[in-house]
Design a protein around this motif. Structure first.
Motif, short mmCIF file in Angstrom:
data_model
loop_
_atom_site.label_atom_id
_atom_site.label_comp_id
_atom_site.label_asym_id
_atom_site.label_seq_id
_atom_site.Cartn_x
_atom_site.Cartn_y
_atom_site.Cartn_z
N GLN A 238 0.82 -1.21 0.00
CA GLN A 238 0.00 0.00 0.00
C GLN A 238 0.86 1.26 0.00
N ARG A 239 2.02 1.18 0.65
CA ARG A 239 2.93 2.33 0.68
C ARG A 239 3.74 2.47 -0.62
N GLY A 240 3.71 1.42 -1.43
CA GLY A 240 4.51 1.44 -2.64
C GLY A 240 5.99 1.21 -2.36
N GLU A 241 6.30 0.53 -1.24
CA GLU A 241 7.68 0.30 -0.84
C GLU A 241 8.04 -1.18 -1.03
N VAL A 242 9.32 -1.44 -1.27
CA VAL A 242 9.83 -2.81 -1.38
C VAL A 242 10.35 -3.23 -0.01
N ILE A 243 9.87 -4.36 0.47
CA ILE A 243 10.30 -4.84 1.77
C ILE A 243 11.54 -5.71 1.62
N SER A 244 12.53 -5.50 2.48
CA SER A 244 13.77 -6.27 2.43
C SER A 244 14.32 -6.40 3.84
N GLY A 245 15.26 -7.34 4.01
CA GLY A 245 15.84 -7.59 5.32
C GLY A 245 15.36 -8.90 5.89
N THR A 246 15.16 -8.93 7.20
CA THR A 246 14.67 -10.13 7.89
C THR A 246 13.44 -9.77 8.70
N LEU A 247 12.33 -10.38 8.38
CA LEU A 247 11.09 -10.17 9.12
C LEU A 247 11.00 -11.23 10.21
N ASP A 248 11.18 -10.81 11.45
CA ASP A 248 11.23 -11.74 12.57
C ASP A 248 9.84 -11.83 13.21
N LEU A 249 9.22 -13.01 13.09
CA LEU A 249 7.89 -13.25 13.66
C LEU A 249 7.96 -14.20 14.85
N THR A 250 9.10 -14.23 15.53
CA THR A 250 9.28 -15.17 16.64
C THR A 250 9.03 -14.55 18.01
N TYR A 251 8.74 -13.25 18.08
CA TYR A 251 8.65 -12.58 19.38
C TYR A 251 7.32 -12.81 20.07
N GLY A 252 6.23 -12.78 19.33
CA GLY A 252 4.91 -12.93 19.93
C GLY A 252 3.89 -13.22 18.86
N ASP A 253 2.65 -13.46 19.30
CA ASP A 253 1.62 -13.87 18.35
C ASP A 253 1.32 -12.80 17.31
N SER A 254 1.41 -11.53 17.69
CA SER A 254 1.03 -10.46 16.75
C SER A 254 2.15 -9.44 16.56
N GLU A 255 3.35 -9.77 16.99
CA GLU A 255 4.47 -8.83 16.89
C GLU A 255 5.39 -9.21 15.74
N ALA A 256 5.74 -8.22 14.93
CA ALA A 256 6.65 -8.43 13.81
C ALA A 256 7.75 -7.38 13.86
N ARG A 257 8.99 -7.82 13.71
CA ARG A 257 10.11 -6.90 13.71
C ARG A 257 10.89 -7.07 12.41
N LEU A 258 11.12 -5.97 11.74
CA LEU A 258 11.86 -5.99 10.49
C LEU A 258 13.30 -5.53 10.73
N LEU A 259 14.26 -6.42 10.50
CA LEU A 259 15.66 -6.11 10.66
C LEU A 259 16.25 -5.77 9.29
N THR A 260 17.12 -4.77 9.26
CA THR A 260 17.65 -4.31 7.99
C THR A 260 18.55 -5.34 7.32
N GLU A 261 19.29 -6.11 8.11
CA GLU A 261 20.19 -7.11 7.54
C GLU A 261 19.42 -8.39 7.23
N ARG A 262 19.63 -8.92 6.05
CA ARG A 262 18.92 -10.12 5.66
C ARG A 262 19.68 -11.37 6.10
N TRP A 263 18.97 -12.26 6.83
CA TRP A 263 19.56 -13.54 7.22
C TRP A 263 19.55 -14.47 6.01
N MET A 264 20.67 -15.16 5.81
CA MET A 264 20.77 -16.13 4.72
C MET A 264 21.43 -17.40 5.26
N PRO A 265 21.12 -18.56 4.66
CA PRO A 265 21.77 -19.81 5.10
C PRO A 265 23.29 -19.71 4.92
N ALA A 266 24.01 -20.43 5.77
CA ALA A 266 25.47 -20.42 5.70
C ALA A 266 25.93 -20.94 4.35
#
Length: 266
Positions: A238-266
């Motif tokens: 809706q904002r017309g923005e591209v989402i990138s990084g790491t979206l962490d959904l492990t904190y709580g049922d409805s909490e989402a945190r977007l980290l600027t650095e993208r996690w990738m497999p080793a």
């Protein structure tokens, strides 16, 4: 007194014979109806709905239903199992009797969701963990464009059968199934790209789109996590923005945190 007793005996006899007559009449009528069904209700056509990967003829042949079969003697559970056993890409098959002479086969096909490697071979799987087909080498993995599952090791994979793993990896396999099913139900499974990493003991990482990694718990309410992902994606769209990084959904049922650095497999 004797005459009255005789009349009572005669009434009882007539009552017994009346019951037997009614029972015999019912059996005769039932036999006539059954004979009519056997003679007249023959299968004249078999139609298929919902198929795309397999032709109608392939599905009809797998069902075992033939023109001339008695419509009422077509065993629906047996027919469905025959289709599922022979055609790996069929997720569900529902045979329906359509009077007076038609069997309709309602087909739901599997949705390919990911690939995984076993002994140098690549296998295509659906969200429920069913192996759809063997693909071959690494080049095919890239050509198909499905995410690569990392962190579980299938035991004796076979086309059309469910993935089996050792006891220590069963929780990871169940997490994978629930995650992919939840994403499929929300129309998001097609956006999963690159990898689904189950190497960690408590977190699943997977790529989404071109530049995002999503982290979800290995267990829990996967539908709620899929909803959270959907909500975040819609907000950025809706904002017309591209989402990138790491979206962490492990904190709580409805909490989402977007980290600027993208996690990738080793």
């Amino acid at each position: 007194m004797a005459a009255r007793k005789n009349r009572n005996r005669q009434r009882r006899r007539r009552g017994r014979f009346g019951f037997l007559y009614k029972l015999l009449s019912f059996l005769i009528v039932f036999a006539a109806v059954l004979a009519g069904c056997v003679v007249f209700f023959r299968v004249n056509q078999v139609v298929v709905e919902g198929n795309s990967r397999y032709s109608a003829q392939e599905i009809i042949e797998a069902s075992g239903v033939e023109v001339g079969d008695n419509l009422f003697l077509v065993n629906r559970p047996q027919t469905a199992q025959s289709i599922l056993r022979q055609l790996p890409y069929v997720e569900n098959a529902v045979p329906v009797h359509r009077l007076p002479d038609t069997v309709e086969l309602l087909i739901t096909e599997c949705t390919p969701a990911a690939v995984l490697e076993c002994g140098g071979d690549w296998w295509l799987m659906d969200p429920r963990g069913k192996l759809l087909e063997q693909l071959g080498d690494n080049a095919i993995n890239e050509a198909w464009g499905y995410p690569n599952v990392i962190g579980i090791h299938p035991l004796e994979p076979k086309e059309g059968e469910w993935i089996s793993v050792e006891i220590g990896e069963q929780d990871k396999l169940e997490g994978l199934r629930q995650l992919l099913t939840a994403l499929r139900d929300r129309g998001l499974v097609g956006g999963v790209t690159g990898f689904i990493d189950l190497s960690a003991s408590s977190v699943i990482y997977f790529g989404y789109g071109e530049s995002l990694t999503v982290a979800v718990p290995m267990t829990g309410d996967f539908d709620l996590r899929a909803f959270s992902l959907q909500r975040v994606l819609e907000t950025y769209e809706q904002r017309g923005e591209v989402i990138s990084g790491t979206l962490d959904l492990t904190y709580g049922d409805s909490e989402a945190r977007l980290l600027t650095e993208r996690w990738m497999p080793a």
